[in-house]
Design a protein around this motif. Structure first.
Motif, PDB file in Angstrom:
ATOM      1  N   LYS A   1      73.241  89.697 -10.073  1.00 49.98           N
ATOM      2  CA  LYS A   1      73.678  88.422 -10.623  1.00 49.98           C
ATOM      3  C   LYS A   1      72.480  87.562 -11.007  1.00 49.98           C
ATOM      4  O   LYS A   1      71.374  87.775 -10.533  1.00 49.98           O
ATOM      5  CB  LYS A   1      74.528  87.654  -9.596  1.00 49.98           C
ATOM      6  N   GLU A   2      72.737  86.576 -11.839  1.00 45.21           N
ATOM      7  CA  GLU A   2      71.754  85.554 -12.147  1.00 45.21           C
ATOM      8  C   GLU A   2      71.915  84.371 -11.195  1.00 45.21           C
ATOM      9  O   GLU A   2      70.931  83.828 -10.699  1.00 45.21           O
ATOM     10  CB  GLU A   2      71.895  85.087 -13.600  1.00 45.21           C
ATOM     11  N   TRP A   3      73.129  83.981 -10.948  1.00 46.79           N
ATOM     12  CA  TRP A   3      73.424  82.912  -9.990  1.00 46.79           C
ATOM     13  C   TRP A   3      74.357  83.456  -8.917  1.00 46.79           C
ATOM     14  O   TRP A   3      75.490  83.858  -9.197  1.00 46.79           O
ATOM     15  CB  TRP A   3      74.125  81.730 -10.690  1.00 46.79           C
ATOM     16  N   GLY A   4      73.877  83.464  -7.674  1.00 46.64           N
ATOM     17  CA  GLY A   4      74.732  83.843  -6.571  1.00 46.64           C
ATOM     18  C   GLY A   4      75.754  82.762  -6.274  1.00 46.64           C
ATOM     19  O   GLY A   4      75.515  81.580  -6.514  1.00 46.64           O
ATOM     20  N   TYR A   5      76.886  83.181  -5.731  1.00 41.63           N
ATOM     21  CA  TYR A   5      77.973  82.237  -5.483  1.00 41.63           C
ATOM     22  C   TYR A   5      77.841  81.532  -4.135  1.00 41.63           C
ATOM     23  O   TYR A   5      78.440  80.499  -3.894  1.00 41.63           O
ATOM     24  CB  TYR A   5      79.309  82.985  -5.573  1.00 41.63           C
ATOM     25  N   GLY A   6      77.012  82.127  -3.253  1.00 42.47           N
ATOM     26  CA  GLY A   6      76.816  81.530  -1.936  1.00 42.47           C
ATOM     27  C   GLY A   6      77.522  82.267  -0.816  1.00 42.47           C
ATOM     28  O   GLY A   6      77.340  81.950   0.366  1.00 42.47           O
ATOM     29  N   ASP A   7      78.360  83.257  -1.182  1.00 44.74           N
ATOM     30  CA  ASP A   7      79.111  83.997  -0.157  1.00 44.74           C
ATOM     31  C   ASP A   7      78.530  85.386   0.082  1.00 44.74           C
ATOM     32  O   ASP A   7      79.131  86.211   0.753  1.00 44.74           O
ATOM     33  CB  ASP A   7      80.578  84.107  -0.562  1.00 44.74           C
ATOM     34  N   GLU A   8      77.330  85.651  -0.440  1.00 48.33           N
ATOM     35  CA  GLU A   8      76.715  86.971  -0.291  1.00 48.33           C
ATOM     36  C   GLU A   8      76.244  87.189   1.150  1.00 48.33           C
ATOM     37  O   GLU A   8      75.656  86.295   1.751  1.00 48.33           O
ATOM     38  CB  GLU A   8      75.525  87.111  -1.249  1.00 48.33           C
ATOM     39  N   SER A   9      76.461  88.369   1.654  1.00 47.81           N
ATOM     40  CA  SER A   9      76.011  88.686   3.008  1.00 47.81           C
ATOM     41  C   SER A   9      74.503  88.905   3.027  1.00 47.81           C
ATOM     42  O   SER A   9      73.968  89.628   2.176  1.00 47.81           O
ATOM     43  CB  SER A   9      76.709  89.952   3.517  1.00 47.81           C
ATOM     44  N   PRO A  10      73.796  88.318   3.994  1.00 47.20           N
ATOM     45  CA  PRO A  10      72.348  88.587   4.124  1.00 47.20           C
ATOM     46  C   PRO A  10      72.037  90.062   4.302  1.00 47.20           C
ATOM     47  O   PRO A  10      70.903  90.494   4.038  1.00 47.20           O
ATOM     48  CB  PRO A  10      71.955  87.773   5.365  1.00 47.20           C
TER      49      PRO A  10
ATOM     50  N   ALA B   1      78.266  74.165   3.612  1.00 51.50           N
ATOM     51  CA  ALA B   1      79.549  73.461   3.705  1.00 51.50           C
ATOM     52  C   ALA B   1      79.382  71.969   3.460  1.00 51.50           C
ATOM     53  O   ALA B   1      80.309  71.304   2.991  1.00 51.50           O
ATOM     54  CB  ALA B   1      80.183  73.701   5.064  1.00 51.50           C
ATOM     55  N   ASP B   2      78.194  71.428   3.778  1.00 49.23           N
ATOM     56  CA  ASP B   2      78.000  69.977   3.661  1.00 49.23           C
ATOM     57  C   ASP B   2      77.317  69.563   2.360  1.00 49.23           C
ATOM     58  O   ASP B   2      76.897  68.412   2.233  1.00 49.23           O
ATOM     59  CB  ASP B   2      77.220  69.435   4.853  1.00 49.23           C
ATOM     60  N   TYR B   3      77.223  70.489   1.388  1.00 54.95           N
ATOM     61  CA  TYR B   3      76.637  70.077   0.113  1.00 54.95           C
ATOM     62  C   TYR B   3      77.506  68.985  -0.500  1.00 54.95           C
ATOM     63  O   TYR B   3      78.722  69.143  -0.645  1.00 54.95           O
ATOM     64  CB  TYR B   3      76.505  71.252  -0.850  1.00 54.95           C
ATOM     65  N   GLY B   4      76.857  67.895  -0.860  1.00 55.18           N
ATOM     66  CA  GLY B   4      77.565  66.723  -1.369  1.00 55.18           C
ATOM     67  C   GLY B   4      77.610  65.590  -0.360  1.00 55.18           C
ATOM     68  O   GLY B   4      77.830  64.439  -0.726  1.00 55.18           O
TER      69      GLY B   4
ATOM     70  N   TYR C   1      80.846  78.665  -2.991  1.00 54.00           N
ATOM     71  CA  TYR C   1      81.497  79.124  -1.761  1.00 54.00           C
ATOM     72  C   TYR C   1      81.580  78.009  -0.730  1.00 54.00           C
ATOM     73  O   TYR C   1      82.603  77.796  -0.093  1.00 54.00           O
ATOM     74  CB  TYR C   1      80.705  80.314  -1.215  1.00 54.00           C
ATOM     75  N   TYR C   2      80.481  77.270  -0.582  1.00 50.01           N
ATOM     76  CA  TYR C   2      80.390  76.093   0.278  1.00 50.01           C
ATOM     77  C   TYR C   2      80.936  76.340   1.689  1.00 50.01           C
ATOM     78  O   TYR C   2      81.831  75.649   2.167  1.00 50.01           O
ATOM     79  CB  TYR C   2      81.088  74.902  -0.371  1.00 50.01           C
ATOM     80  N   GLY C   3      80.381  77.391   2.325  1.00 46.81           N
ATOM     81  CA  GLY C   3      80.730  77.668   3.704  1.00 46.81           C
ATOM     82  C   GLY C   3      82.134  78.190   3.906  1.00 46.81           C
ATOM     83  O   GLY C   3      82.681  78.127   5.024  1.00 46.81           O
ATOM     84  N   GLY C   4      82.762  78.706   2.866  1.00 47.23           N
ATOM     85  CA  GLY C   4      84.102  79.274   2.998  1.00 47.23           C
ATOM     86  C   GLY C   4      85.144  78.509   2.227  1.00 47.23           C
ATOM     87  O   GLY C   4      86.230  79.016   1.963  1.00 47.23           O
ATOM     88  N   ALA C   5      84.825  77.283   1.892  1.00 42.46           N
ATOM     89  CA  ALA C   5      85.771  76.465   1.134  1.00 42.46           C
ATOM     90  C   ALA C   5      85.464  76.610  -0.356  1.00 42.46           C
ATOM     91  O   ALA C   5      84.757  75.802  -0.933  1.00 42.46           O
ATOM     92  CB  ALA C   5      85.675  75.014   1.562  1.00 42.46           C
ATOM     93  N   ASN C   6      85.998  77.684  -0.953  1.00 41.85           N
ATOM     94  CA  ASN C   6      85.747  77.890  -2.382  1.00 41.85           C
ATOM     95  C   ASN C   6      86.266  76.704  -3.170  1.00 41.85           C
ATOM     96  O   ASN C   6      87.414  76.283  -2.996  1.00 41.85           O
ATOM     97  CB  ASN C   6      86.465  79.159  -2.859  1.00 41.85           C
ATOM     98  N   GLY C   7      85.408  76.158  -3.980  1.00 40.76           N
ATOM     99  CA  GLY C   7      85.825  74.979  -4.723  1.00 40.76           C
ATOM    100  C   GLY C   7      84.693  74.449  -5.565  1.00 40.76           C
ATOM    101  O   GLY C   7      83.737  75.157  -5.880  1.00 40.76           O
ATOM    102  N   GLU C   8      84.785  73.203  -5.913  1.00 43.29           N
ATOM    103  CA  GLU C   8      83.796  72.566  -6.773  1.00 43.29           C
ATOM    104  C   GLU C   8      83.295  71.300  -6.124  1.00 43.29           C
ATOM    105  O   GLU C   8      84.074  70.537  -5.537  1.00 43.29           O
ATOM    106  CB  GLU C   8      84.405  72.243  -8.149  1.00 43.29           C
TER     107      GLU C   8
END
Length: 485
Positions: free
Chosen positions: A62-71, A157-160, A196-203
């Motif tokens: 990917k070019e931009w990861g979604y944030g839910d990728e496993s380490p 999860a706390d982005y924003g 992904y924001y810690g599991g809460a898929n959204g914007e």
């Protein structure tokens, strides 16, 4: 006795004559407009730096990861940062900036503030620290080290919320206290959106102007490393060039008004590319582009690596237009620069070495239409002495003038290199280049800015004389270097 007196008188007259023939000191030109800081001036002189995009995206294609990728996905099998930096050094790069954390939030160092990092990966059994490795390899090969830390984090999860800003600043503290000197910090313009924001898929939407409280955030870094340069769309030290094609404006002012950038009005990308004549802030443009179509490695792009000839053209449209080139070379899944990328860089270096092998200006003599105070300190010969701290200058209030190079025999000219003495500001707003042909001057170029460096193609012109005429300047022009190849 009379003979002794006569000799004394003659001796005195000779001394007075000698004193009278000594050159009167001429005042140096006053600085004009905004000036580069010591760090900005050193950045100009670096000319070419590398971007290294490498993270979990390399393994997800990917070019931009979604944030839910496993380490667990991050596991380069042959990672060798010395291979990266030996390649960069041989190609002529002076620094490298690593994506320490991209938008997906995966940290390439063991951060105390998250579990979404390299310590949770199988790489080196969780004991790896790629940021530290890159910093040490940079130092080993004599390159400067920079970091990219994305303000956006699609994993948190706390982005924003305000707590994310505390998190972001804590990671800055780790990067700037544990990895030696950092010459540049890079901020991407992408901020907020789906994730992904810690599991809460959204914007998540944020106010880019206020959310990060950049003045306070940058003070955190300044308290640890005050010499670091900050890049973002609007600076405050280095600006985006307005495109990712590797092209600076043919008119390229290092000065710009930050109020215009932050206004976000139409045509902002054109403004970023050209800067502003008479702008109040010294924020030069950095030209960022990739050696491949993408920023991260994709096996499907192995056949799409830029050719050495294309890289040379990028050099001419970036360094050759007064900017610094930031060329991305993404390591592959092994953790190595791919063979195709290495071959392209080696070919690029061969072209540079071939094109700029013999400076024909060293065989020329230089005269000027006028010089400051008619003093040797500011004579035309200074443009040929290979000393970056000497320059040709005119008197105050004289904003036009010319330098003429003459050879004893016919020369074939391909490239002209011009440099202003930008330590005292950028001044030239217009210049022409002519060559002597059939007993008259033939025009070959009509351009605007010079700045730190300007390179013009001359296309195999044969001549014995070349003239650079400054037709417009904001103050008395200062030309420090002329080279011909």
């Amino acid at each position: 006795m009379n003979r002794i007196i006569t000799l004394l008188v003659l001796s005195t007259l000779l001394i007075l004559s000698s004193c009278n023939n000594q050159e009167e000191p001429v005042m140096a030109p006053e600085p004009f407009g905004p000036l580069p800081s010591k760090e900005q001036l050193a950045w100009h002189q670096m000319e070419m730096n590398a971007f290294i995009h490498f993270t979990i995206n390399t393994f997800t294609d990917k070019e931009w990861g979604y944030g839910d990728e496993s380490p667990e996905l991050f596991n380069p099998t042959e990672l060798d940062t010395d291979q990266w930096f030996s390649t960069l050094k041989d190609a002529g790069f002076k620094g490298a900036i690593l994506t320490a954390k991209h938008h997906d939030g995966f940290a390439l160092w063991p951060s105390k503030y998250t579990e979404h990092d390299i310590a949770a990966s199988p790489y080196k059994d969780g004991k790896g620290n790629l940021v530290k490795d890159v910093s040490e390899s940079a130092q080993k090969y004599g390159l400067q080290f920079g970091v990219y830390l994305s303000p956006w984090d699609r994993n948190r999860a706390d982005y924003g919320d305000s707590s994310y800003i505390t998190y972001y600043r804590n990671q800055l503290r780790e990067l700037f206290t544990e990895n030696g000197p950092v010459f540049e910090m890079w901020f991407d313009g992408a901020n907020g959106g789906d994730g992904y924001y810690g599991g809460a898929n959204g914007e998540r939407k944020i106010d880019r102007k206020t959310y990060y409280d950049w003045p306070t955030t940058l003070k955190v870094v300044d308290s640890m490393q005050p010499a670091v340069l900050y890049f973002s769309d609007a600076g405050p030290d280095l600006r985006w060039v307005g495109n990712e094609r590797g092209i600076a404006g043919e008119t390229n002012w290092n000065t710009i008004n930050t109020d215009s950038i932050y206004a976000g009005k139409s045509g902002i990308n054109d403004l970023l590319q050209t800067g502003t004549q008479g702008g109040v802030n010294w924020i030069p443009a950095e030209v960022d582009t990739s050696i491949r179509p993408g920023w991260f490695y994709h096996a499907s792009e192995d056949s799409l690596v830029r050719s050495p000839e294309n890289l040379f053209e990028l050099y001419l449209t970036s360094v050759g237009r007064g900017s610094t080139l930031l060329l991305n070379i993404p390591p592959d899944r092994r953790g190595l620069f791919h063979e195709n990328d290495v071959a392209a860089l080696k070919g690029f270096r061969r072209i540079l070495d071939s094109v700029f092998a013999e400076n024909l200006a060293k065989k020329a003599t230089a005269i000027a239409s006028t010089s400051r105070g008619k003093s040797d300190t500011y004579a035309a010969s200074n443009v040929l002495d290979a000393d970056k701290d000497t320059y040709w200058a005119t008197n105050d209030g004289v904003t036009t003038g010319s330098i003429e190079l003459t050879w004893d025999s016919l020369q074939t000219l391909n490239y002209l290199v011009l440099q202003e003495y930008i330590t005292l500001g950028q001044r030239v707003a217009g210049f022409t280049v002519t060559v002597w042909e059939n007993d008259s001057w033939k025009p070959v170029a009509n351009q605007t800015t010079i700045g730190y460096k300007r390179i013009l193609k001359l296309n195999d012109i044969e001549t014995t004389k070349l003239k650079i005429e400054i037709t417009e300047a904001l103050a008395c022009p200062l030309i420090s270097n002329v080279e011909v190849y």
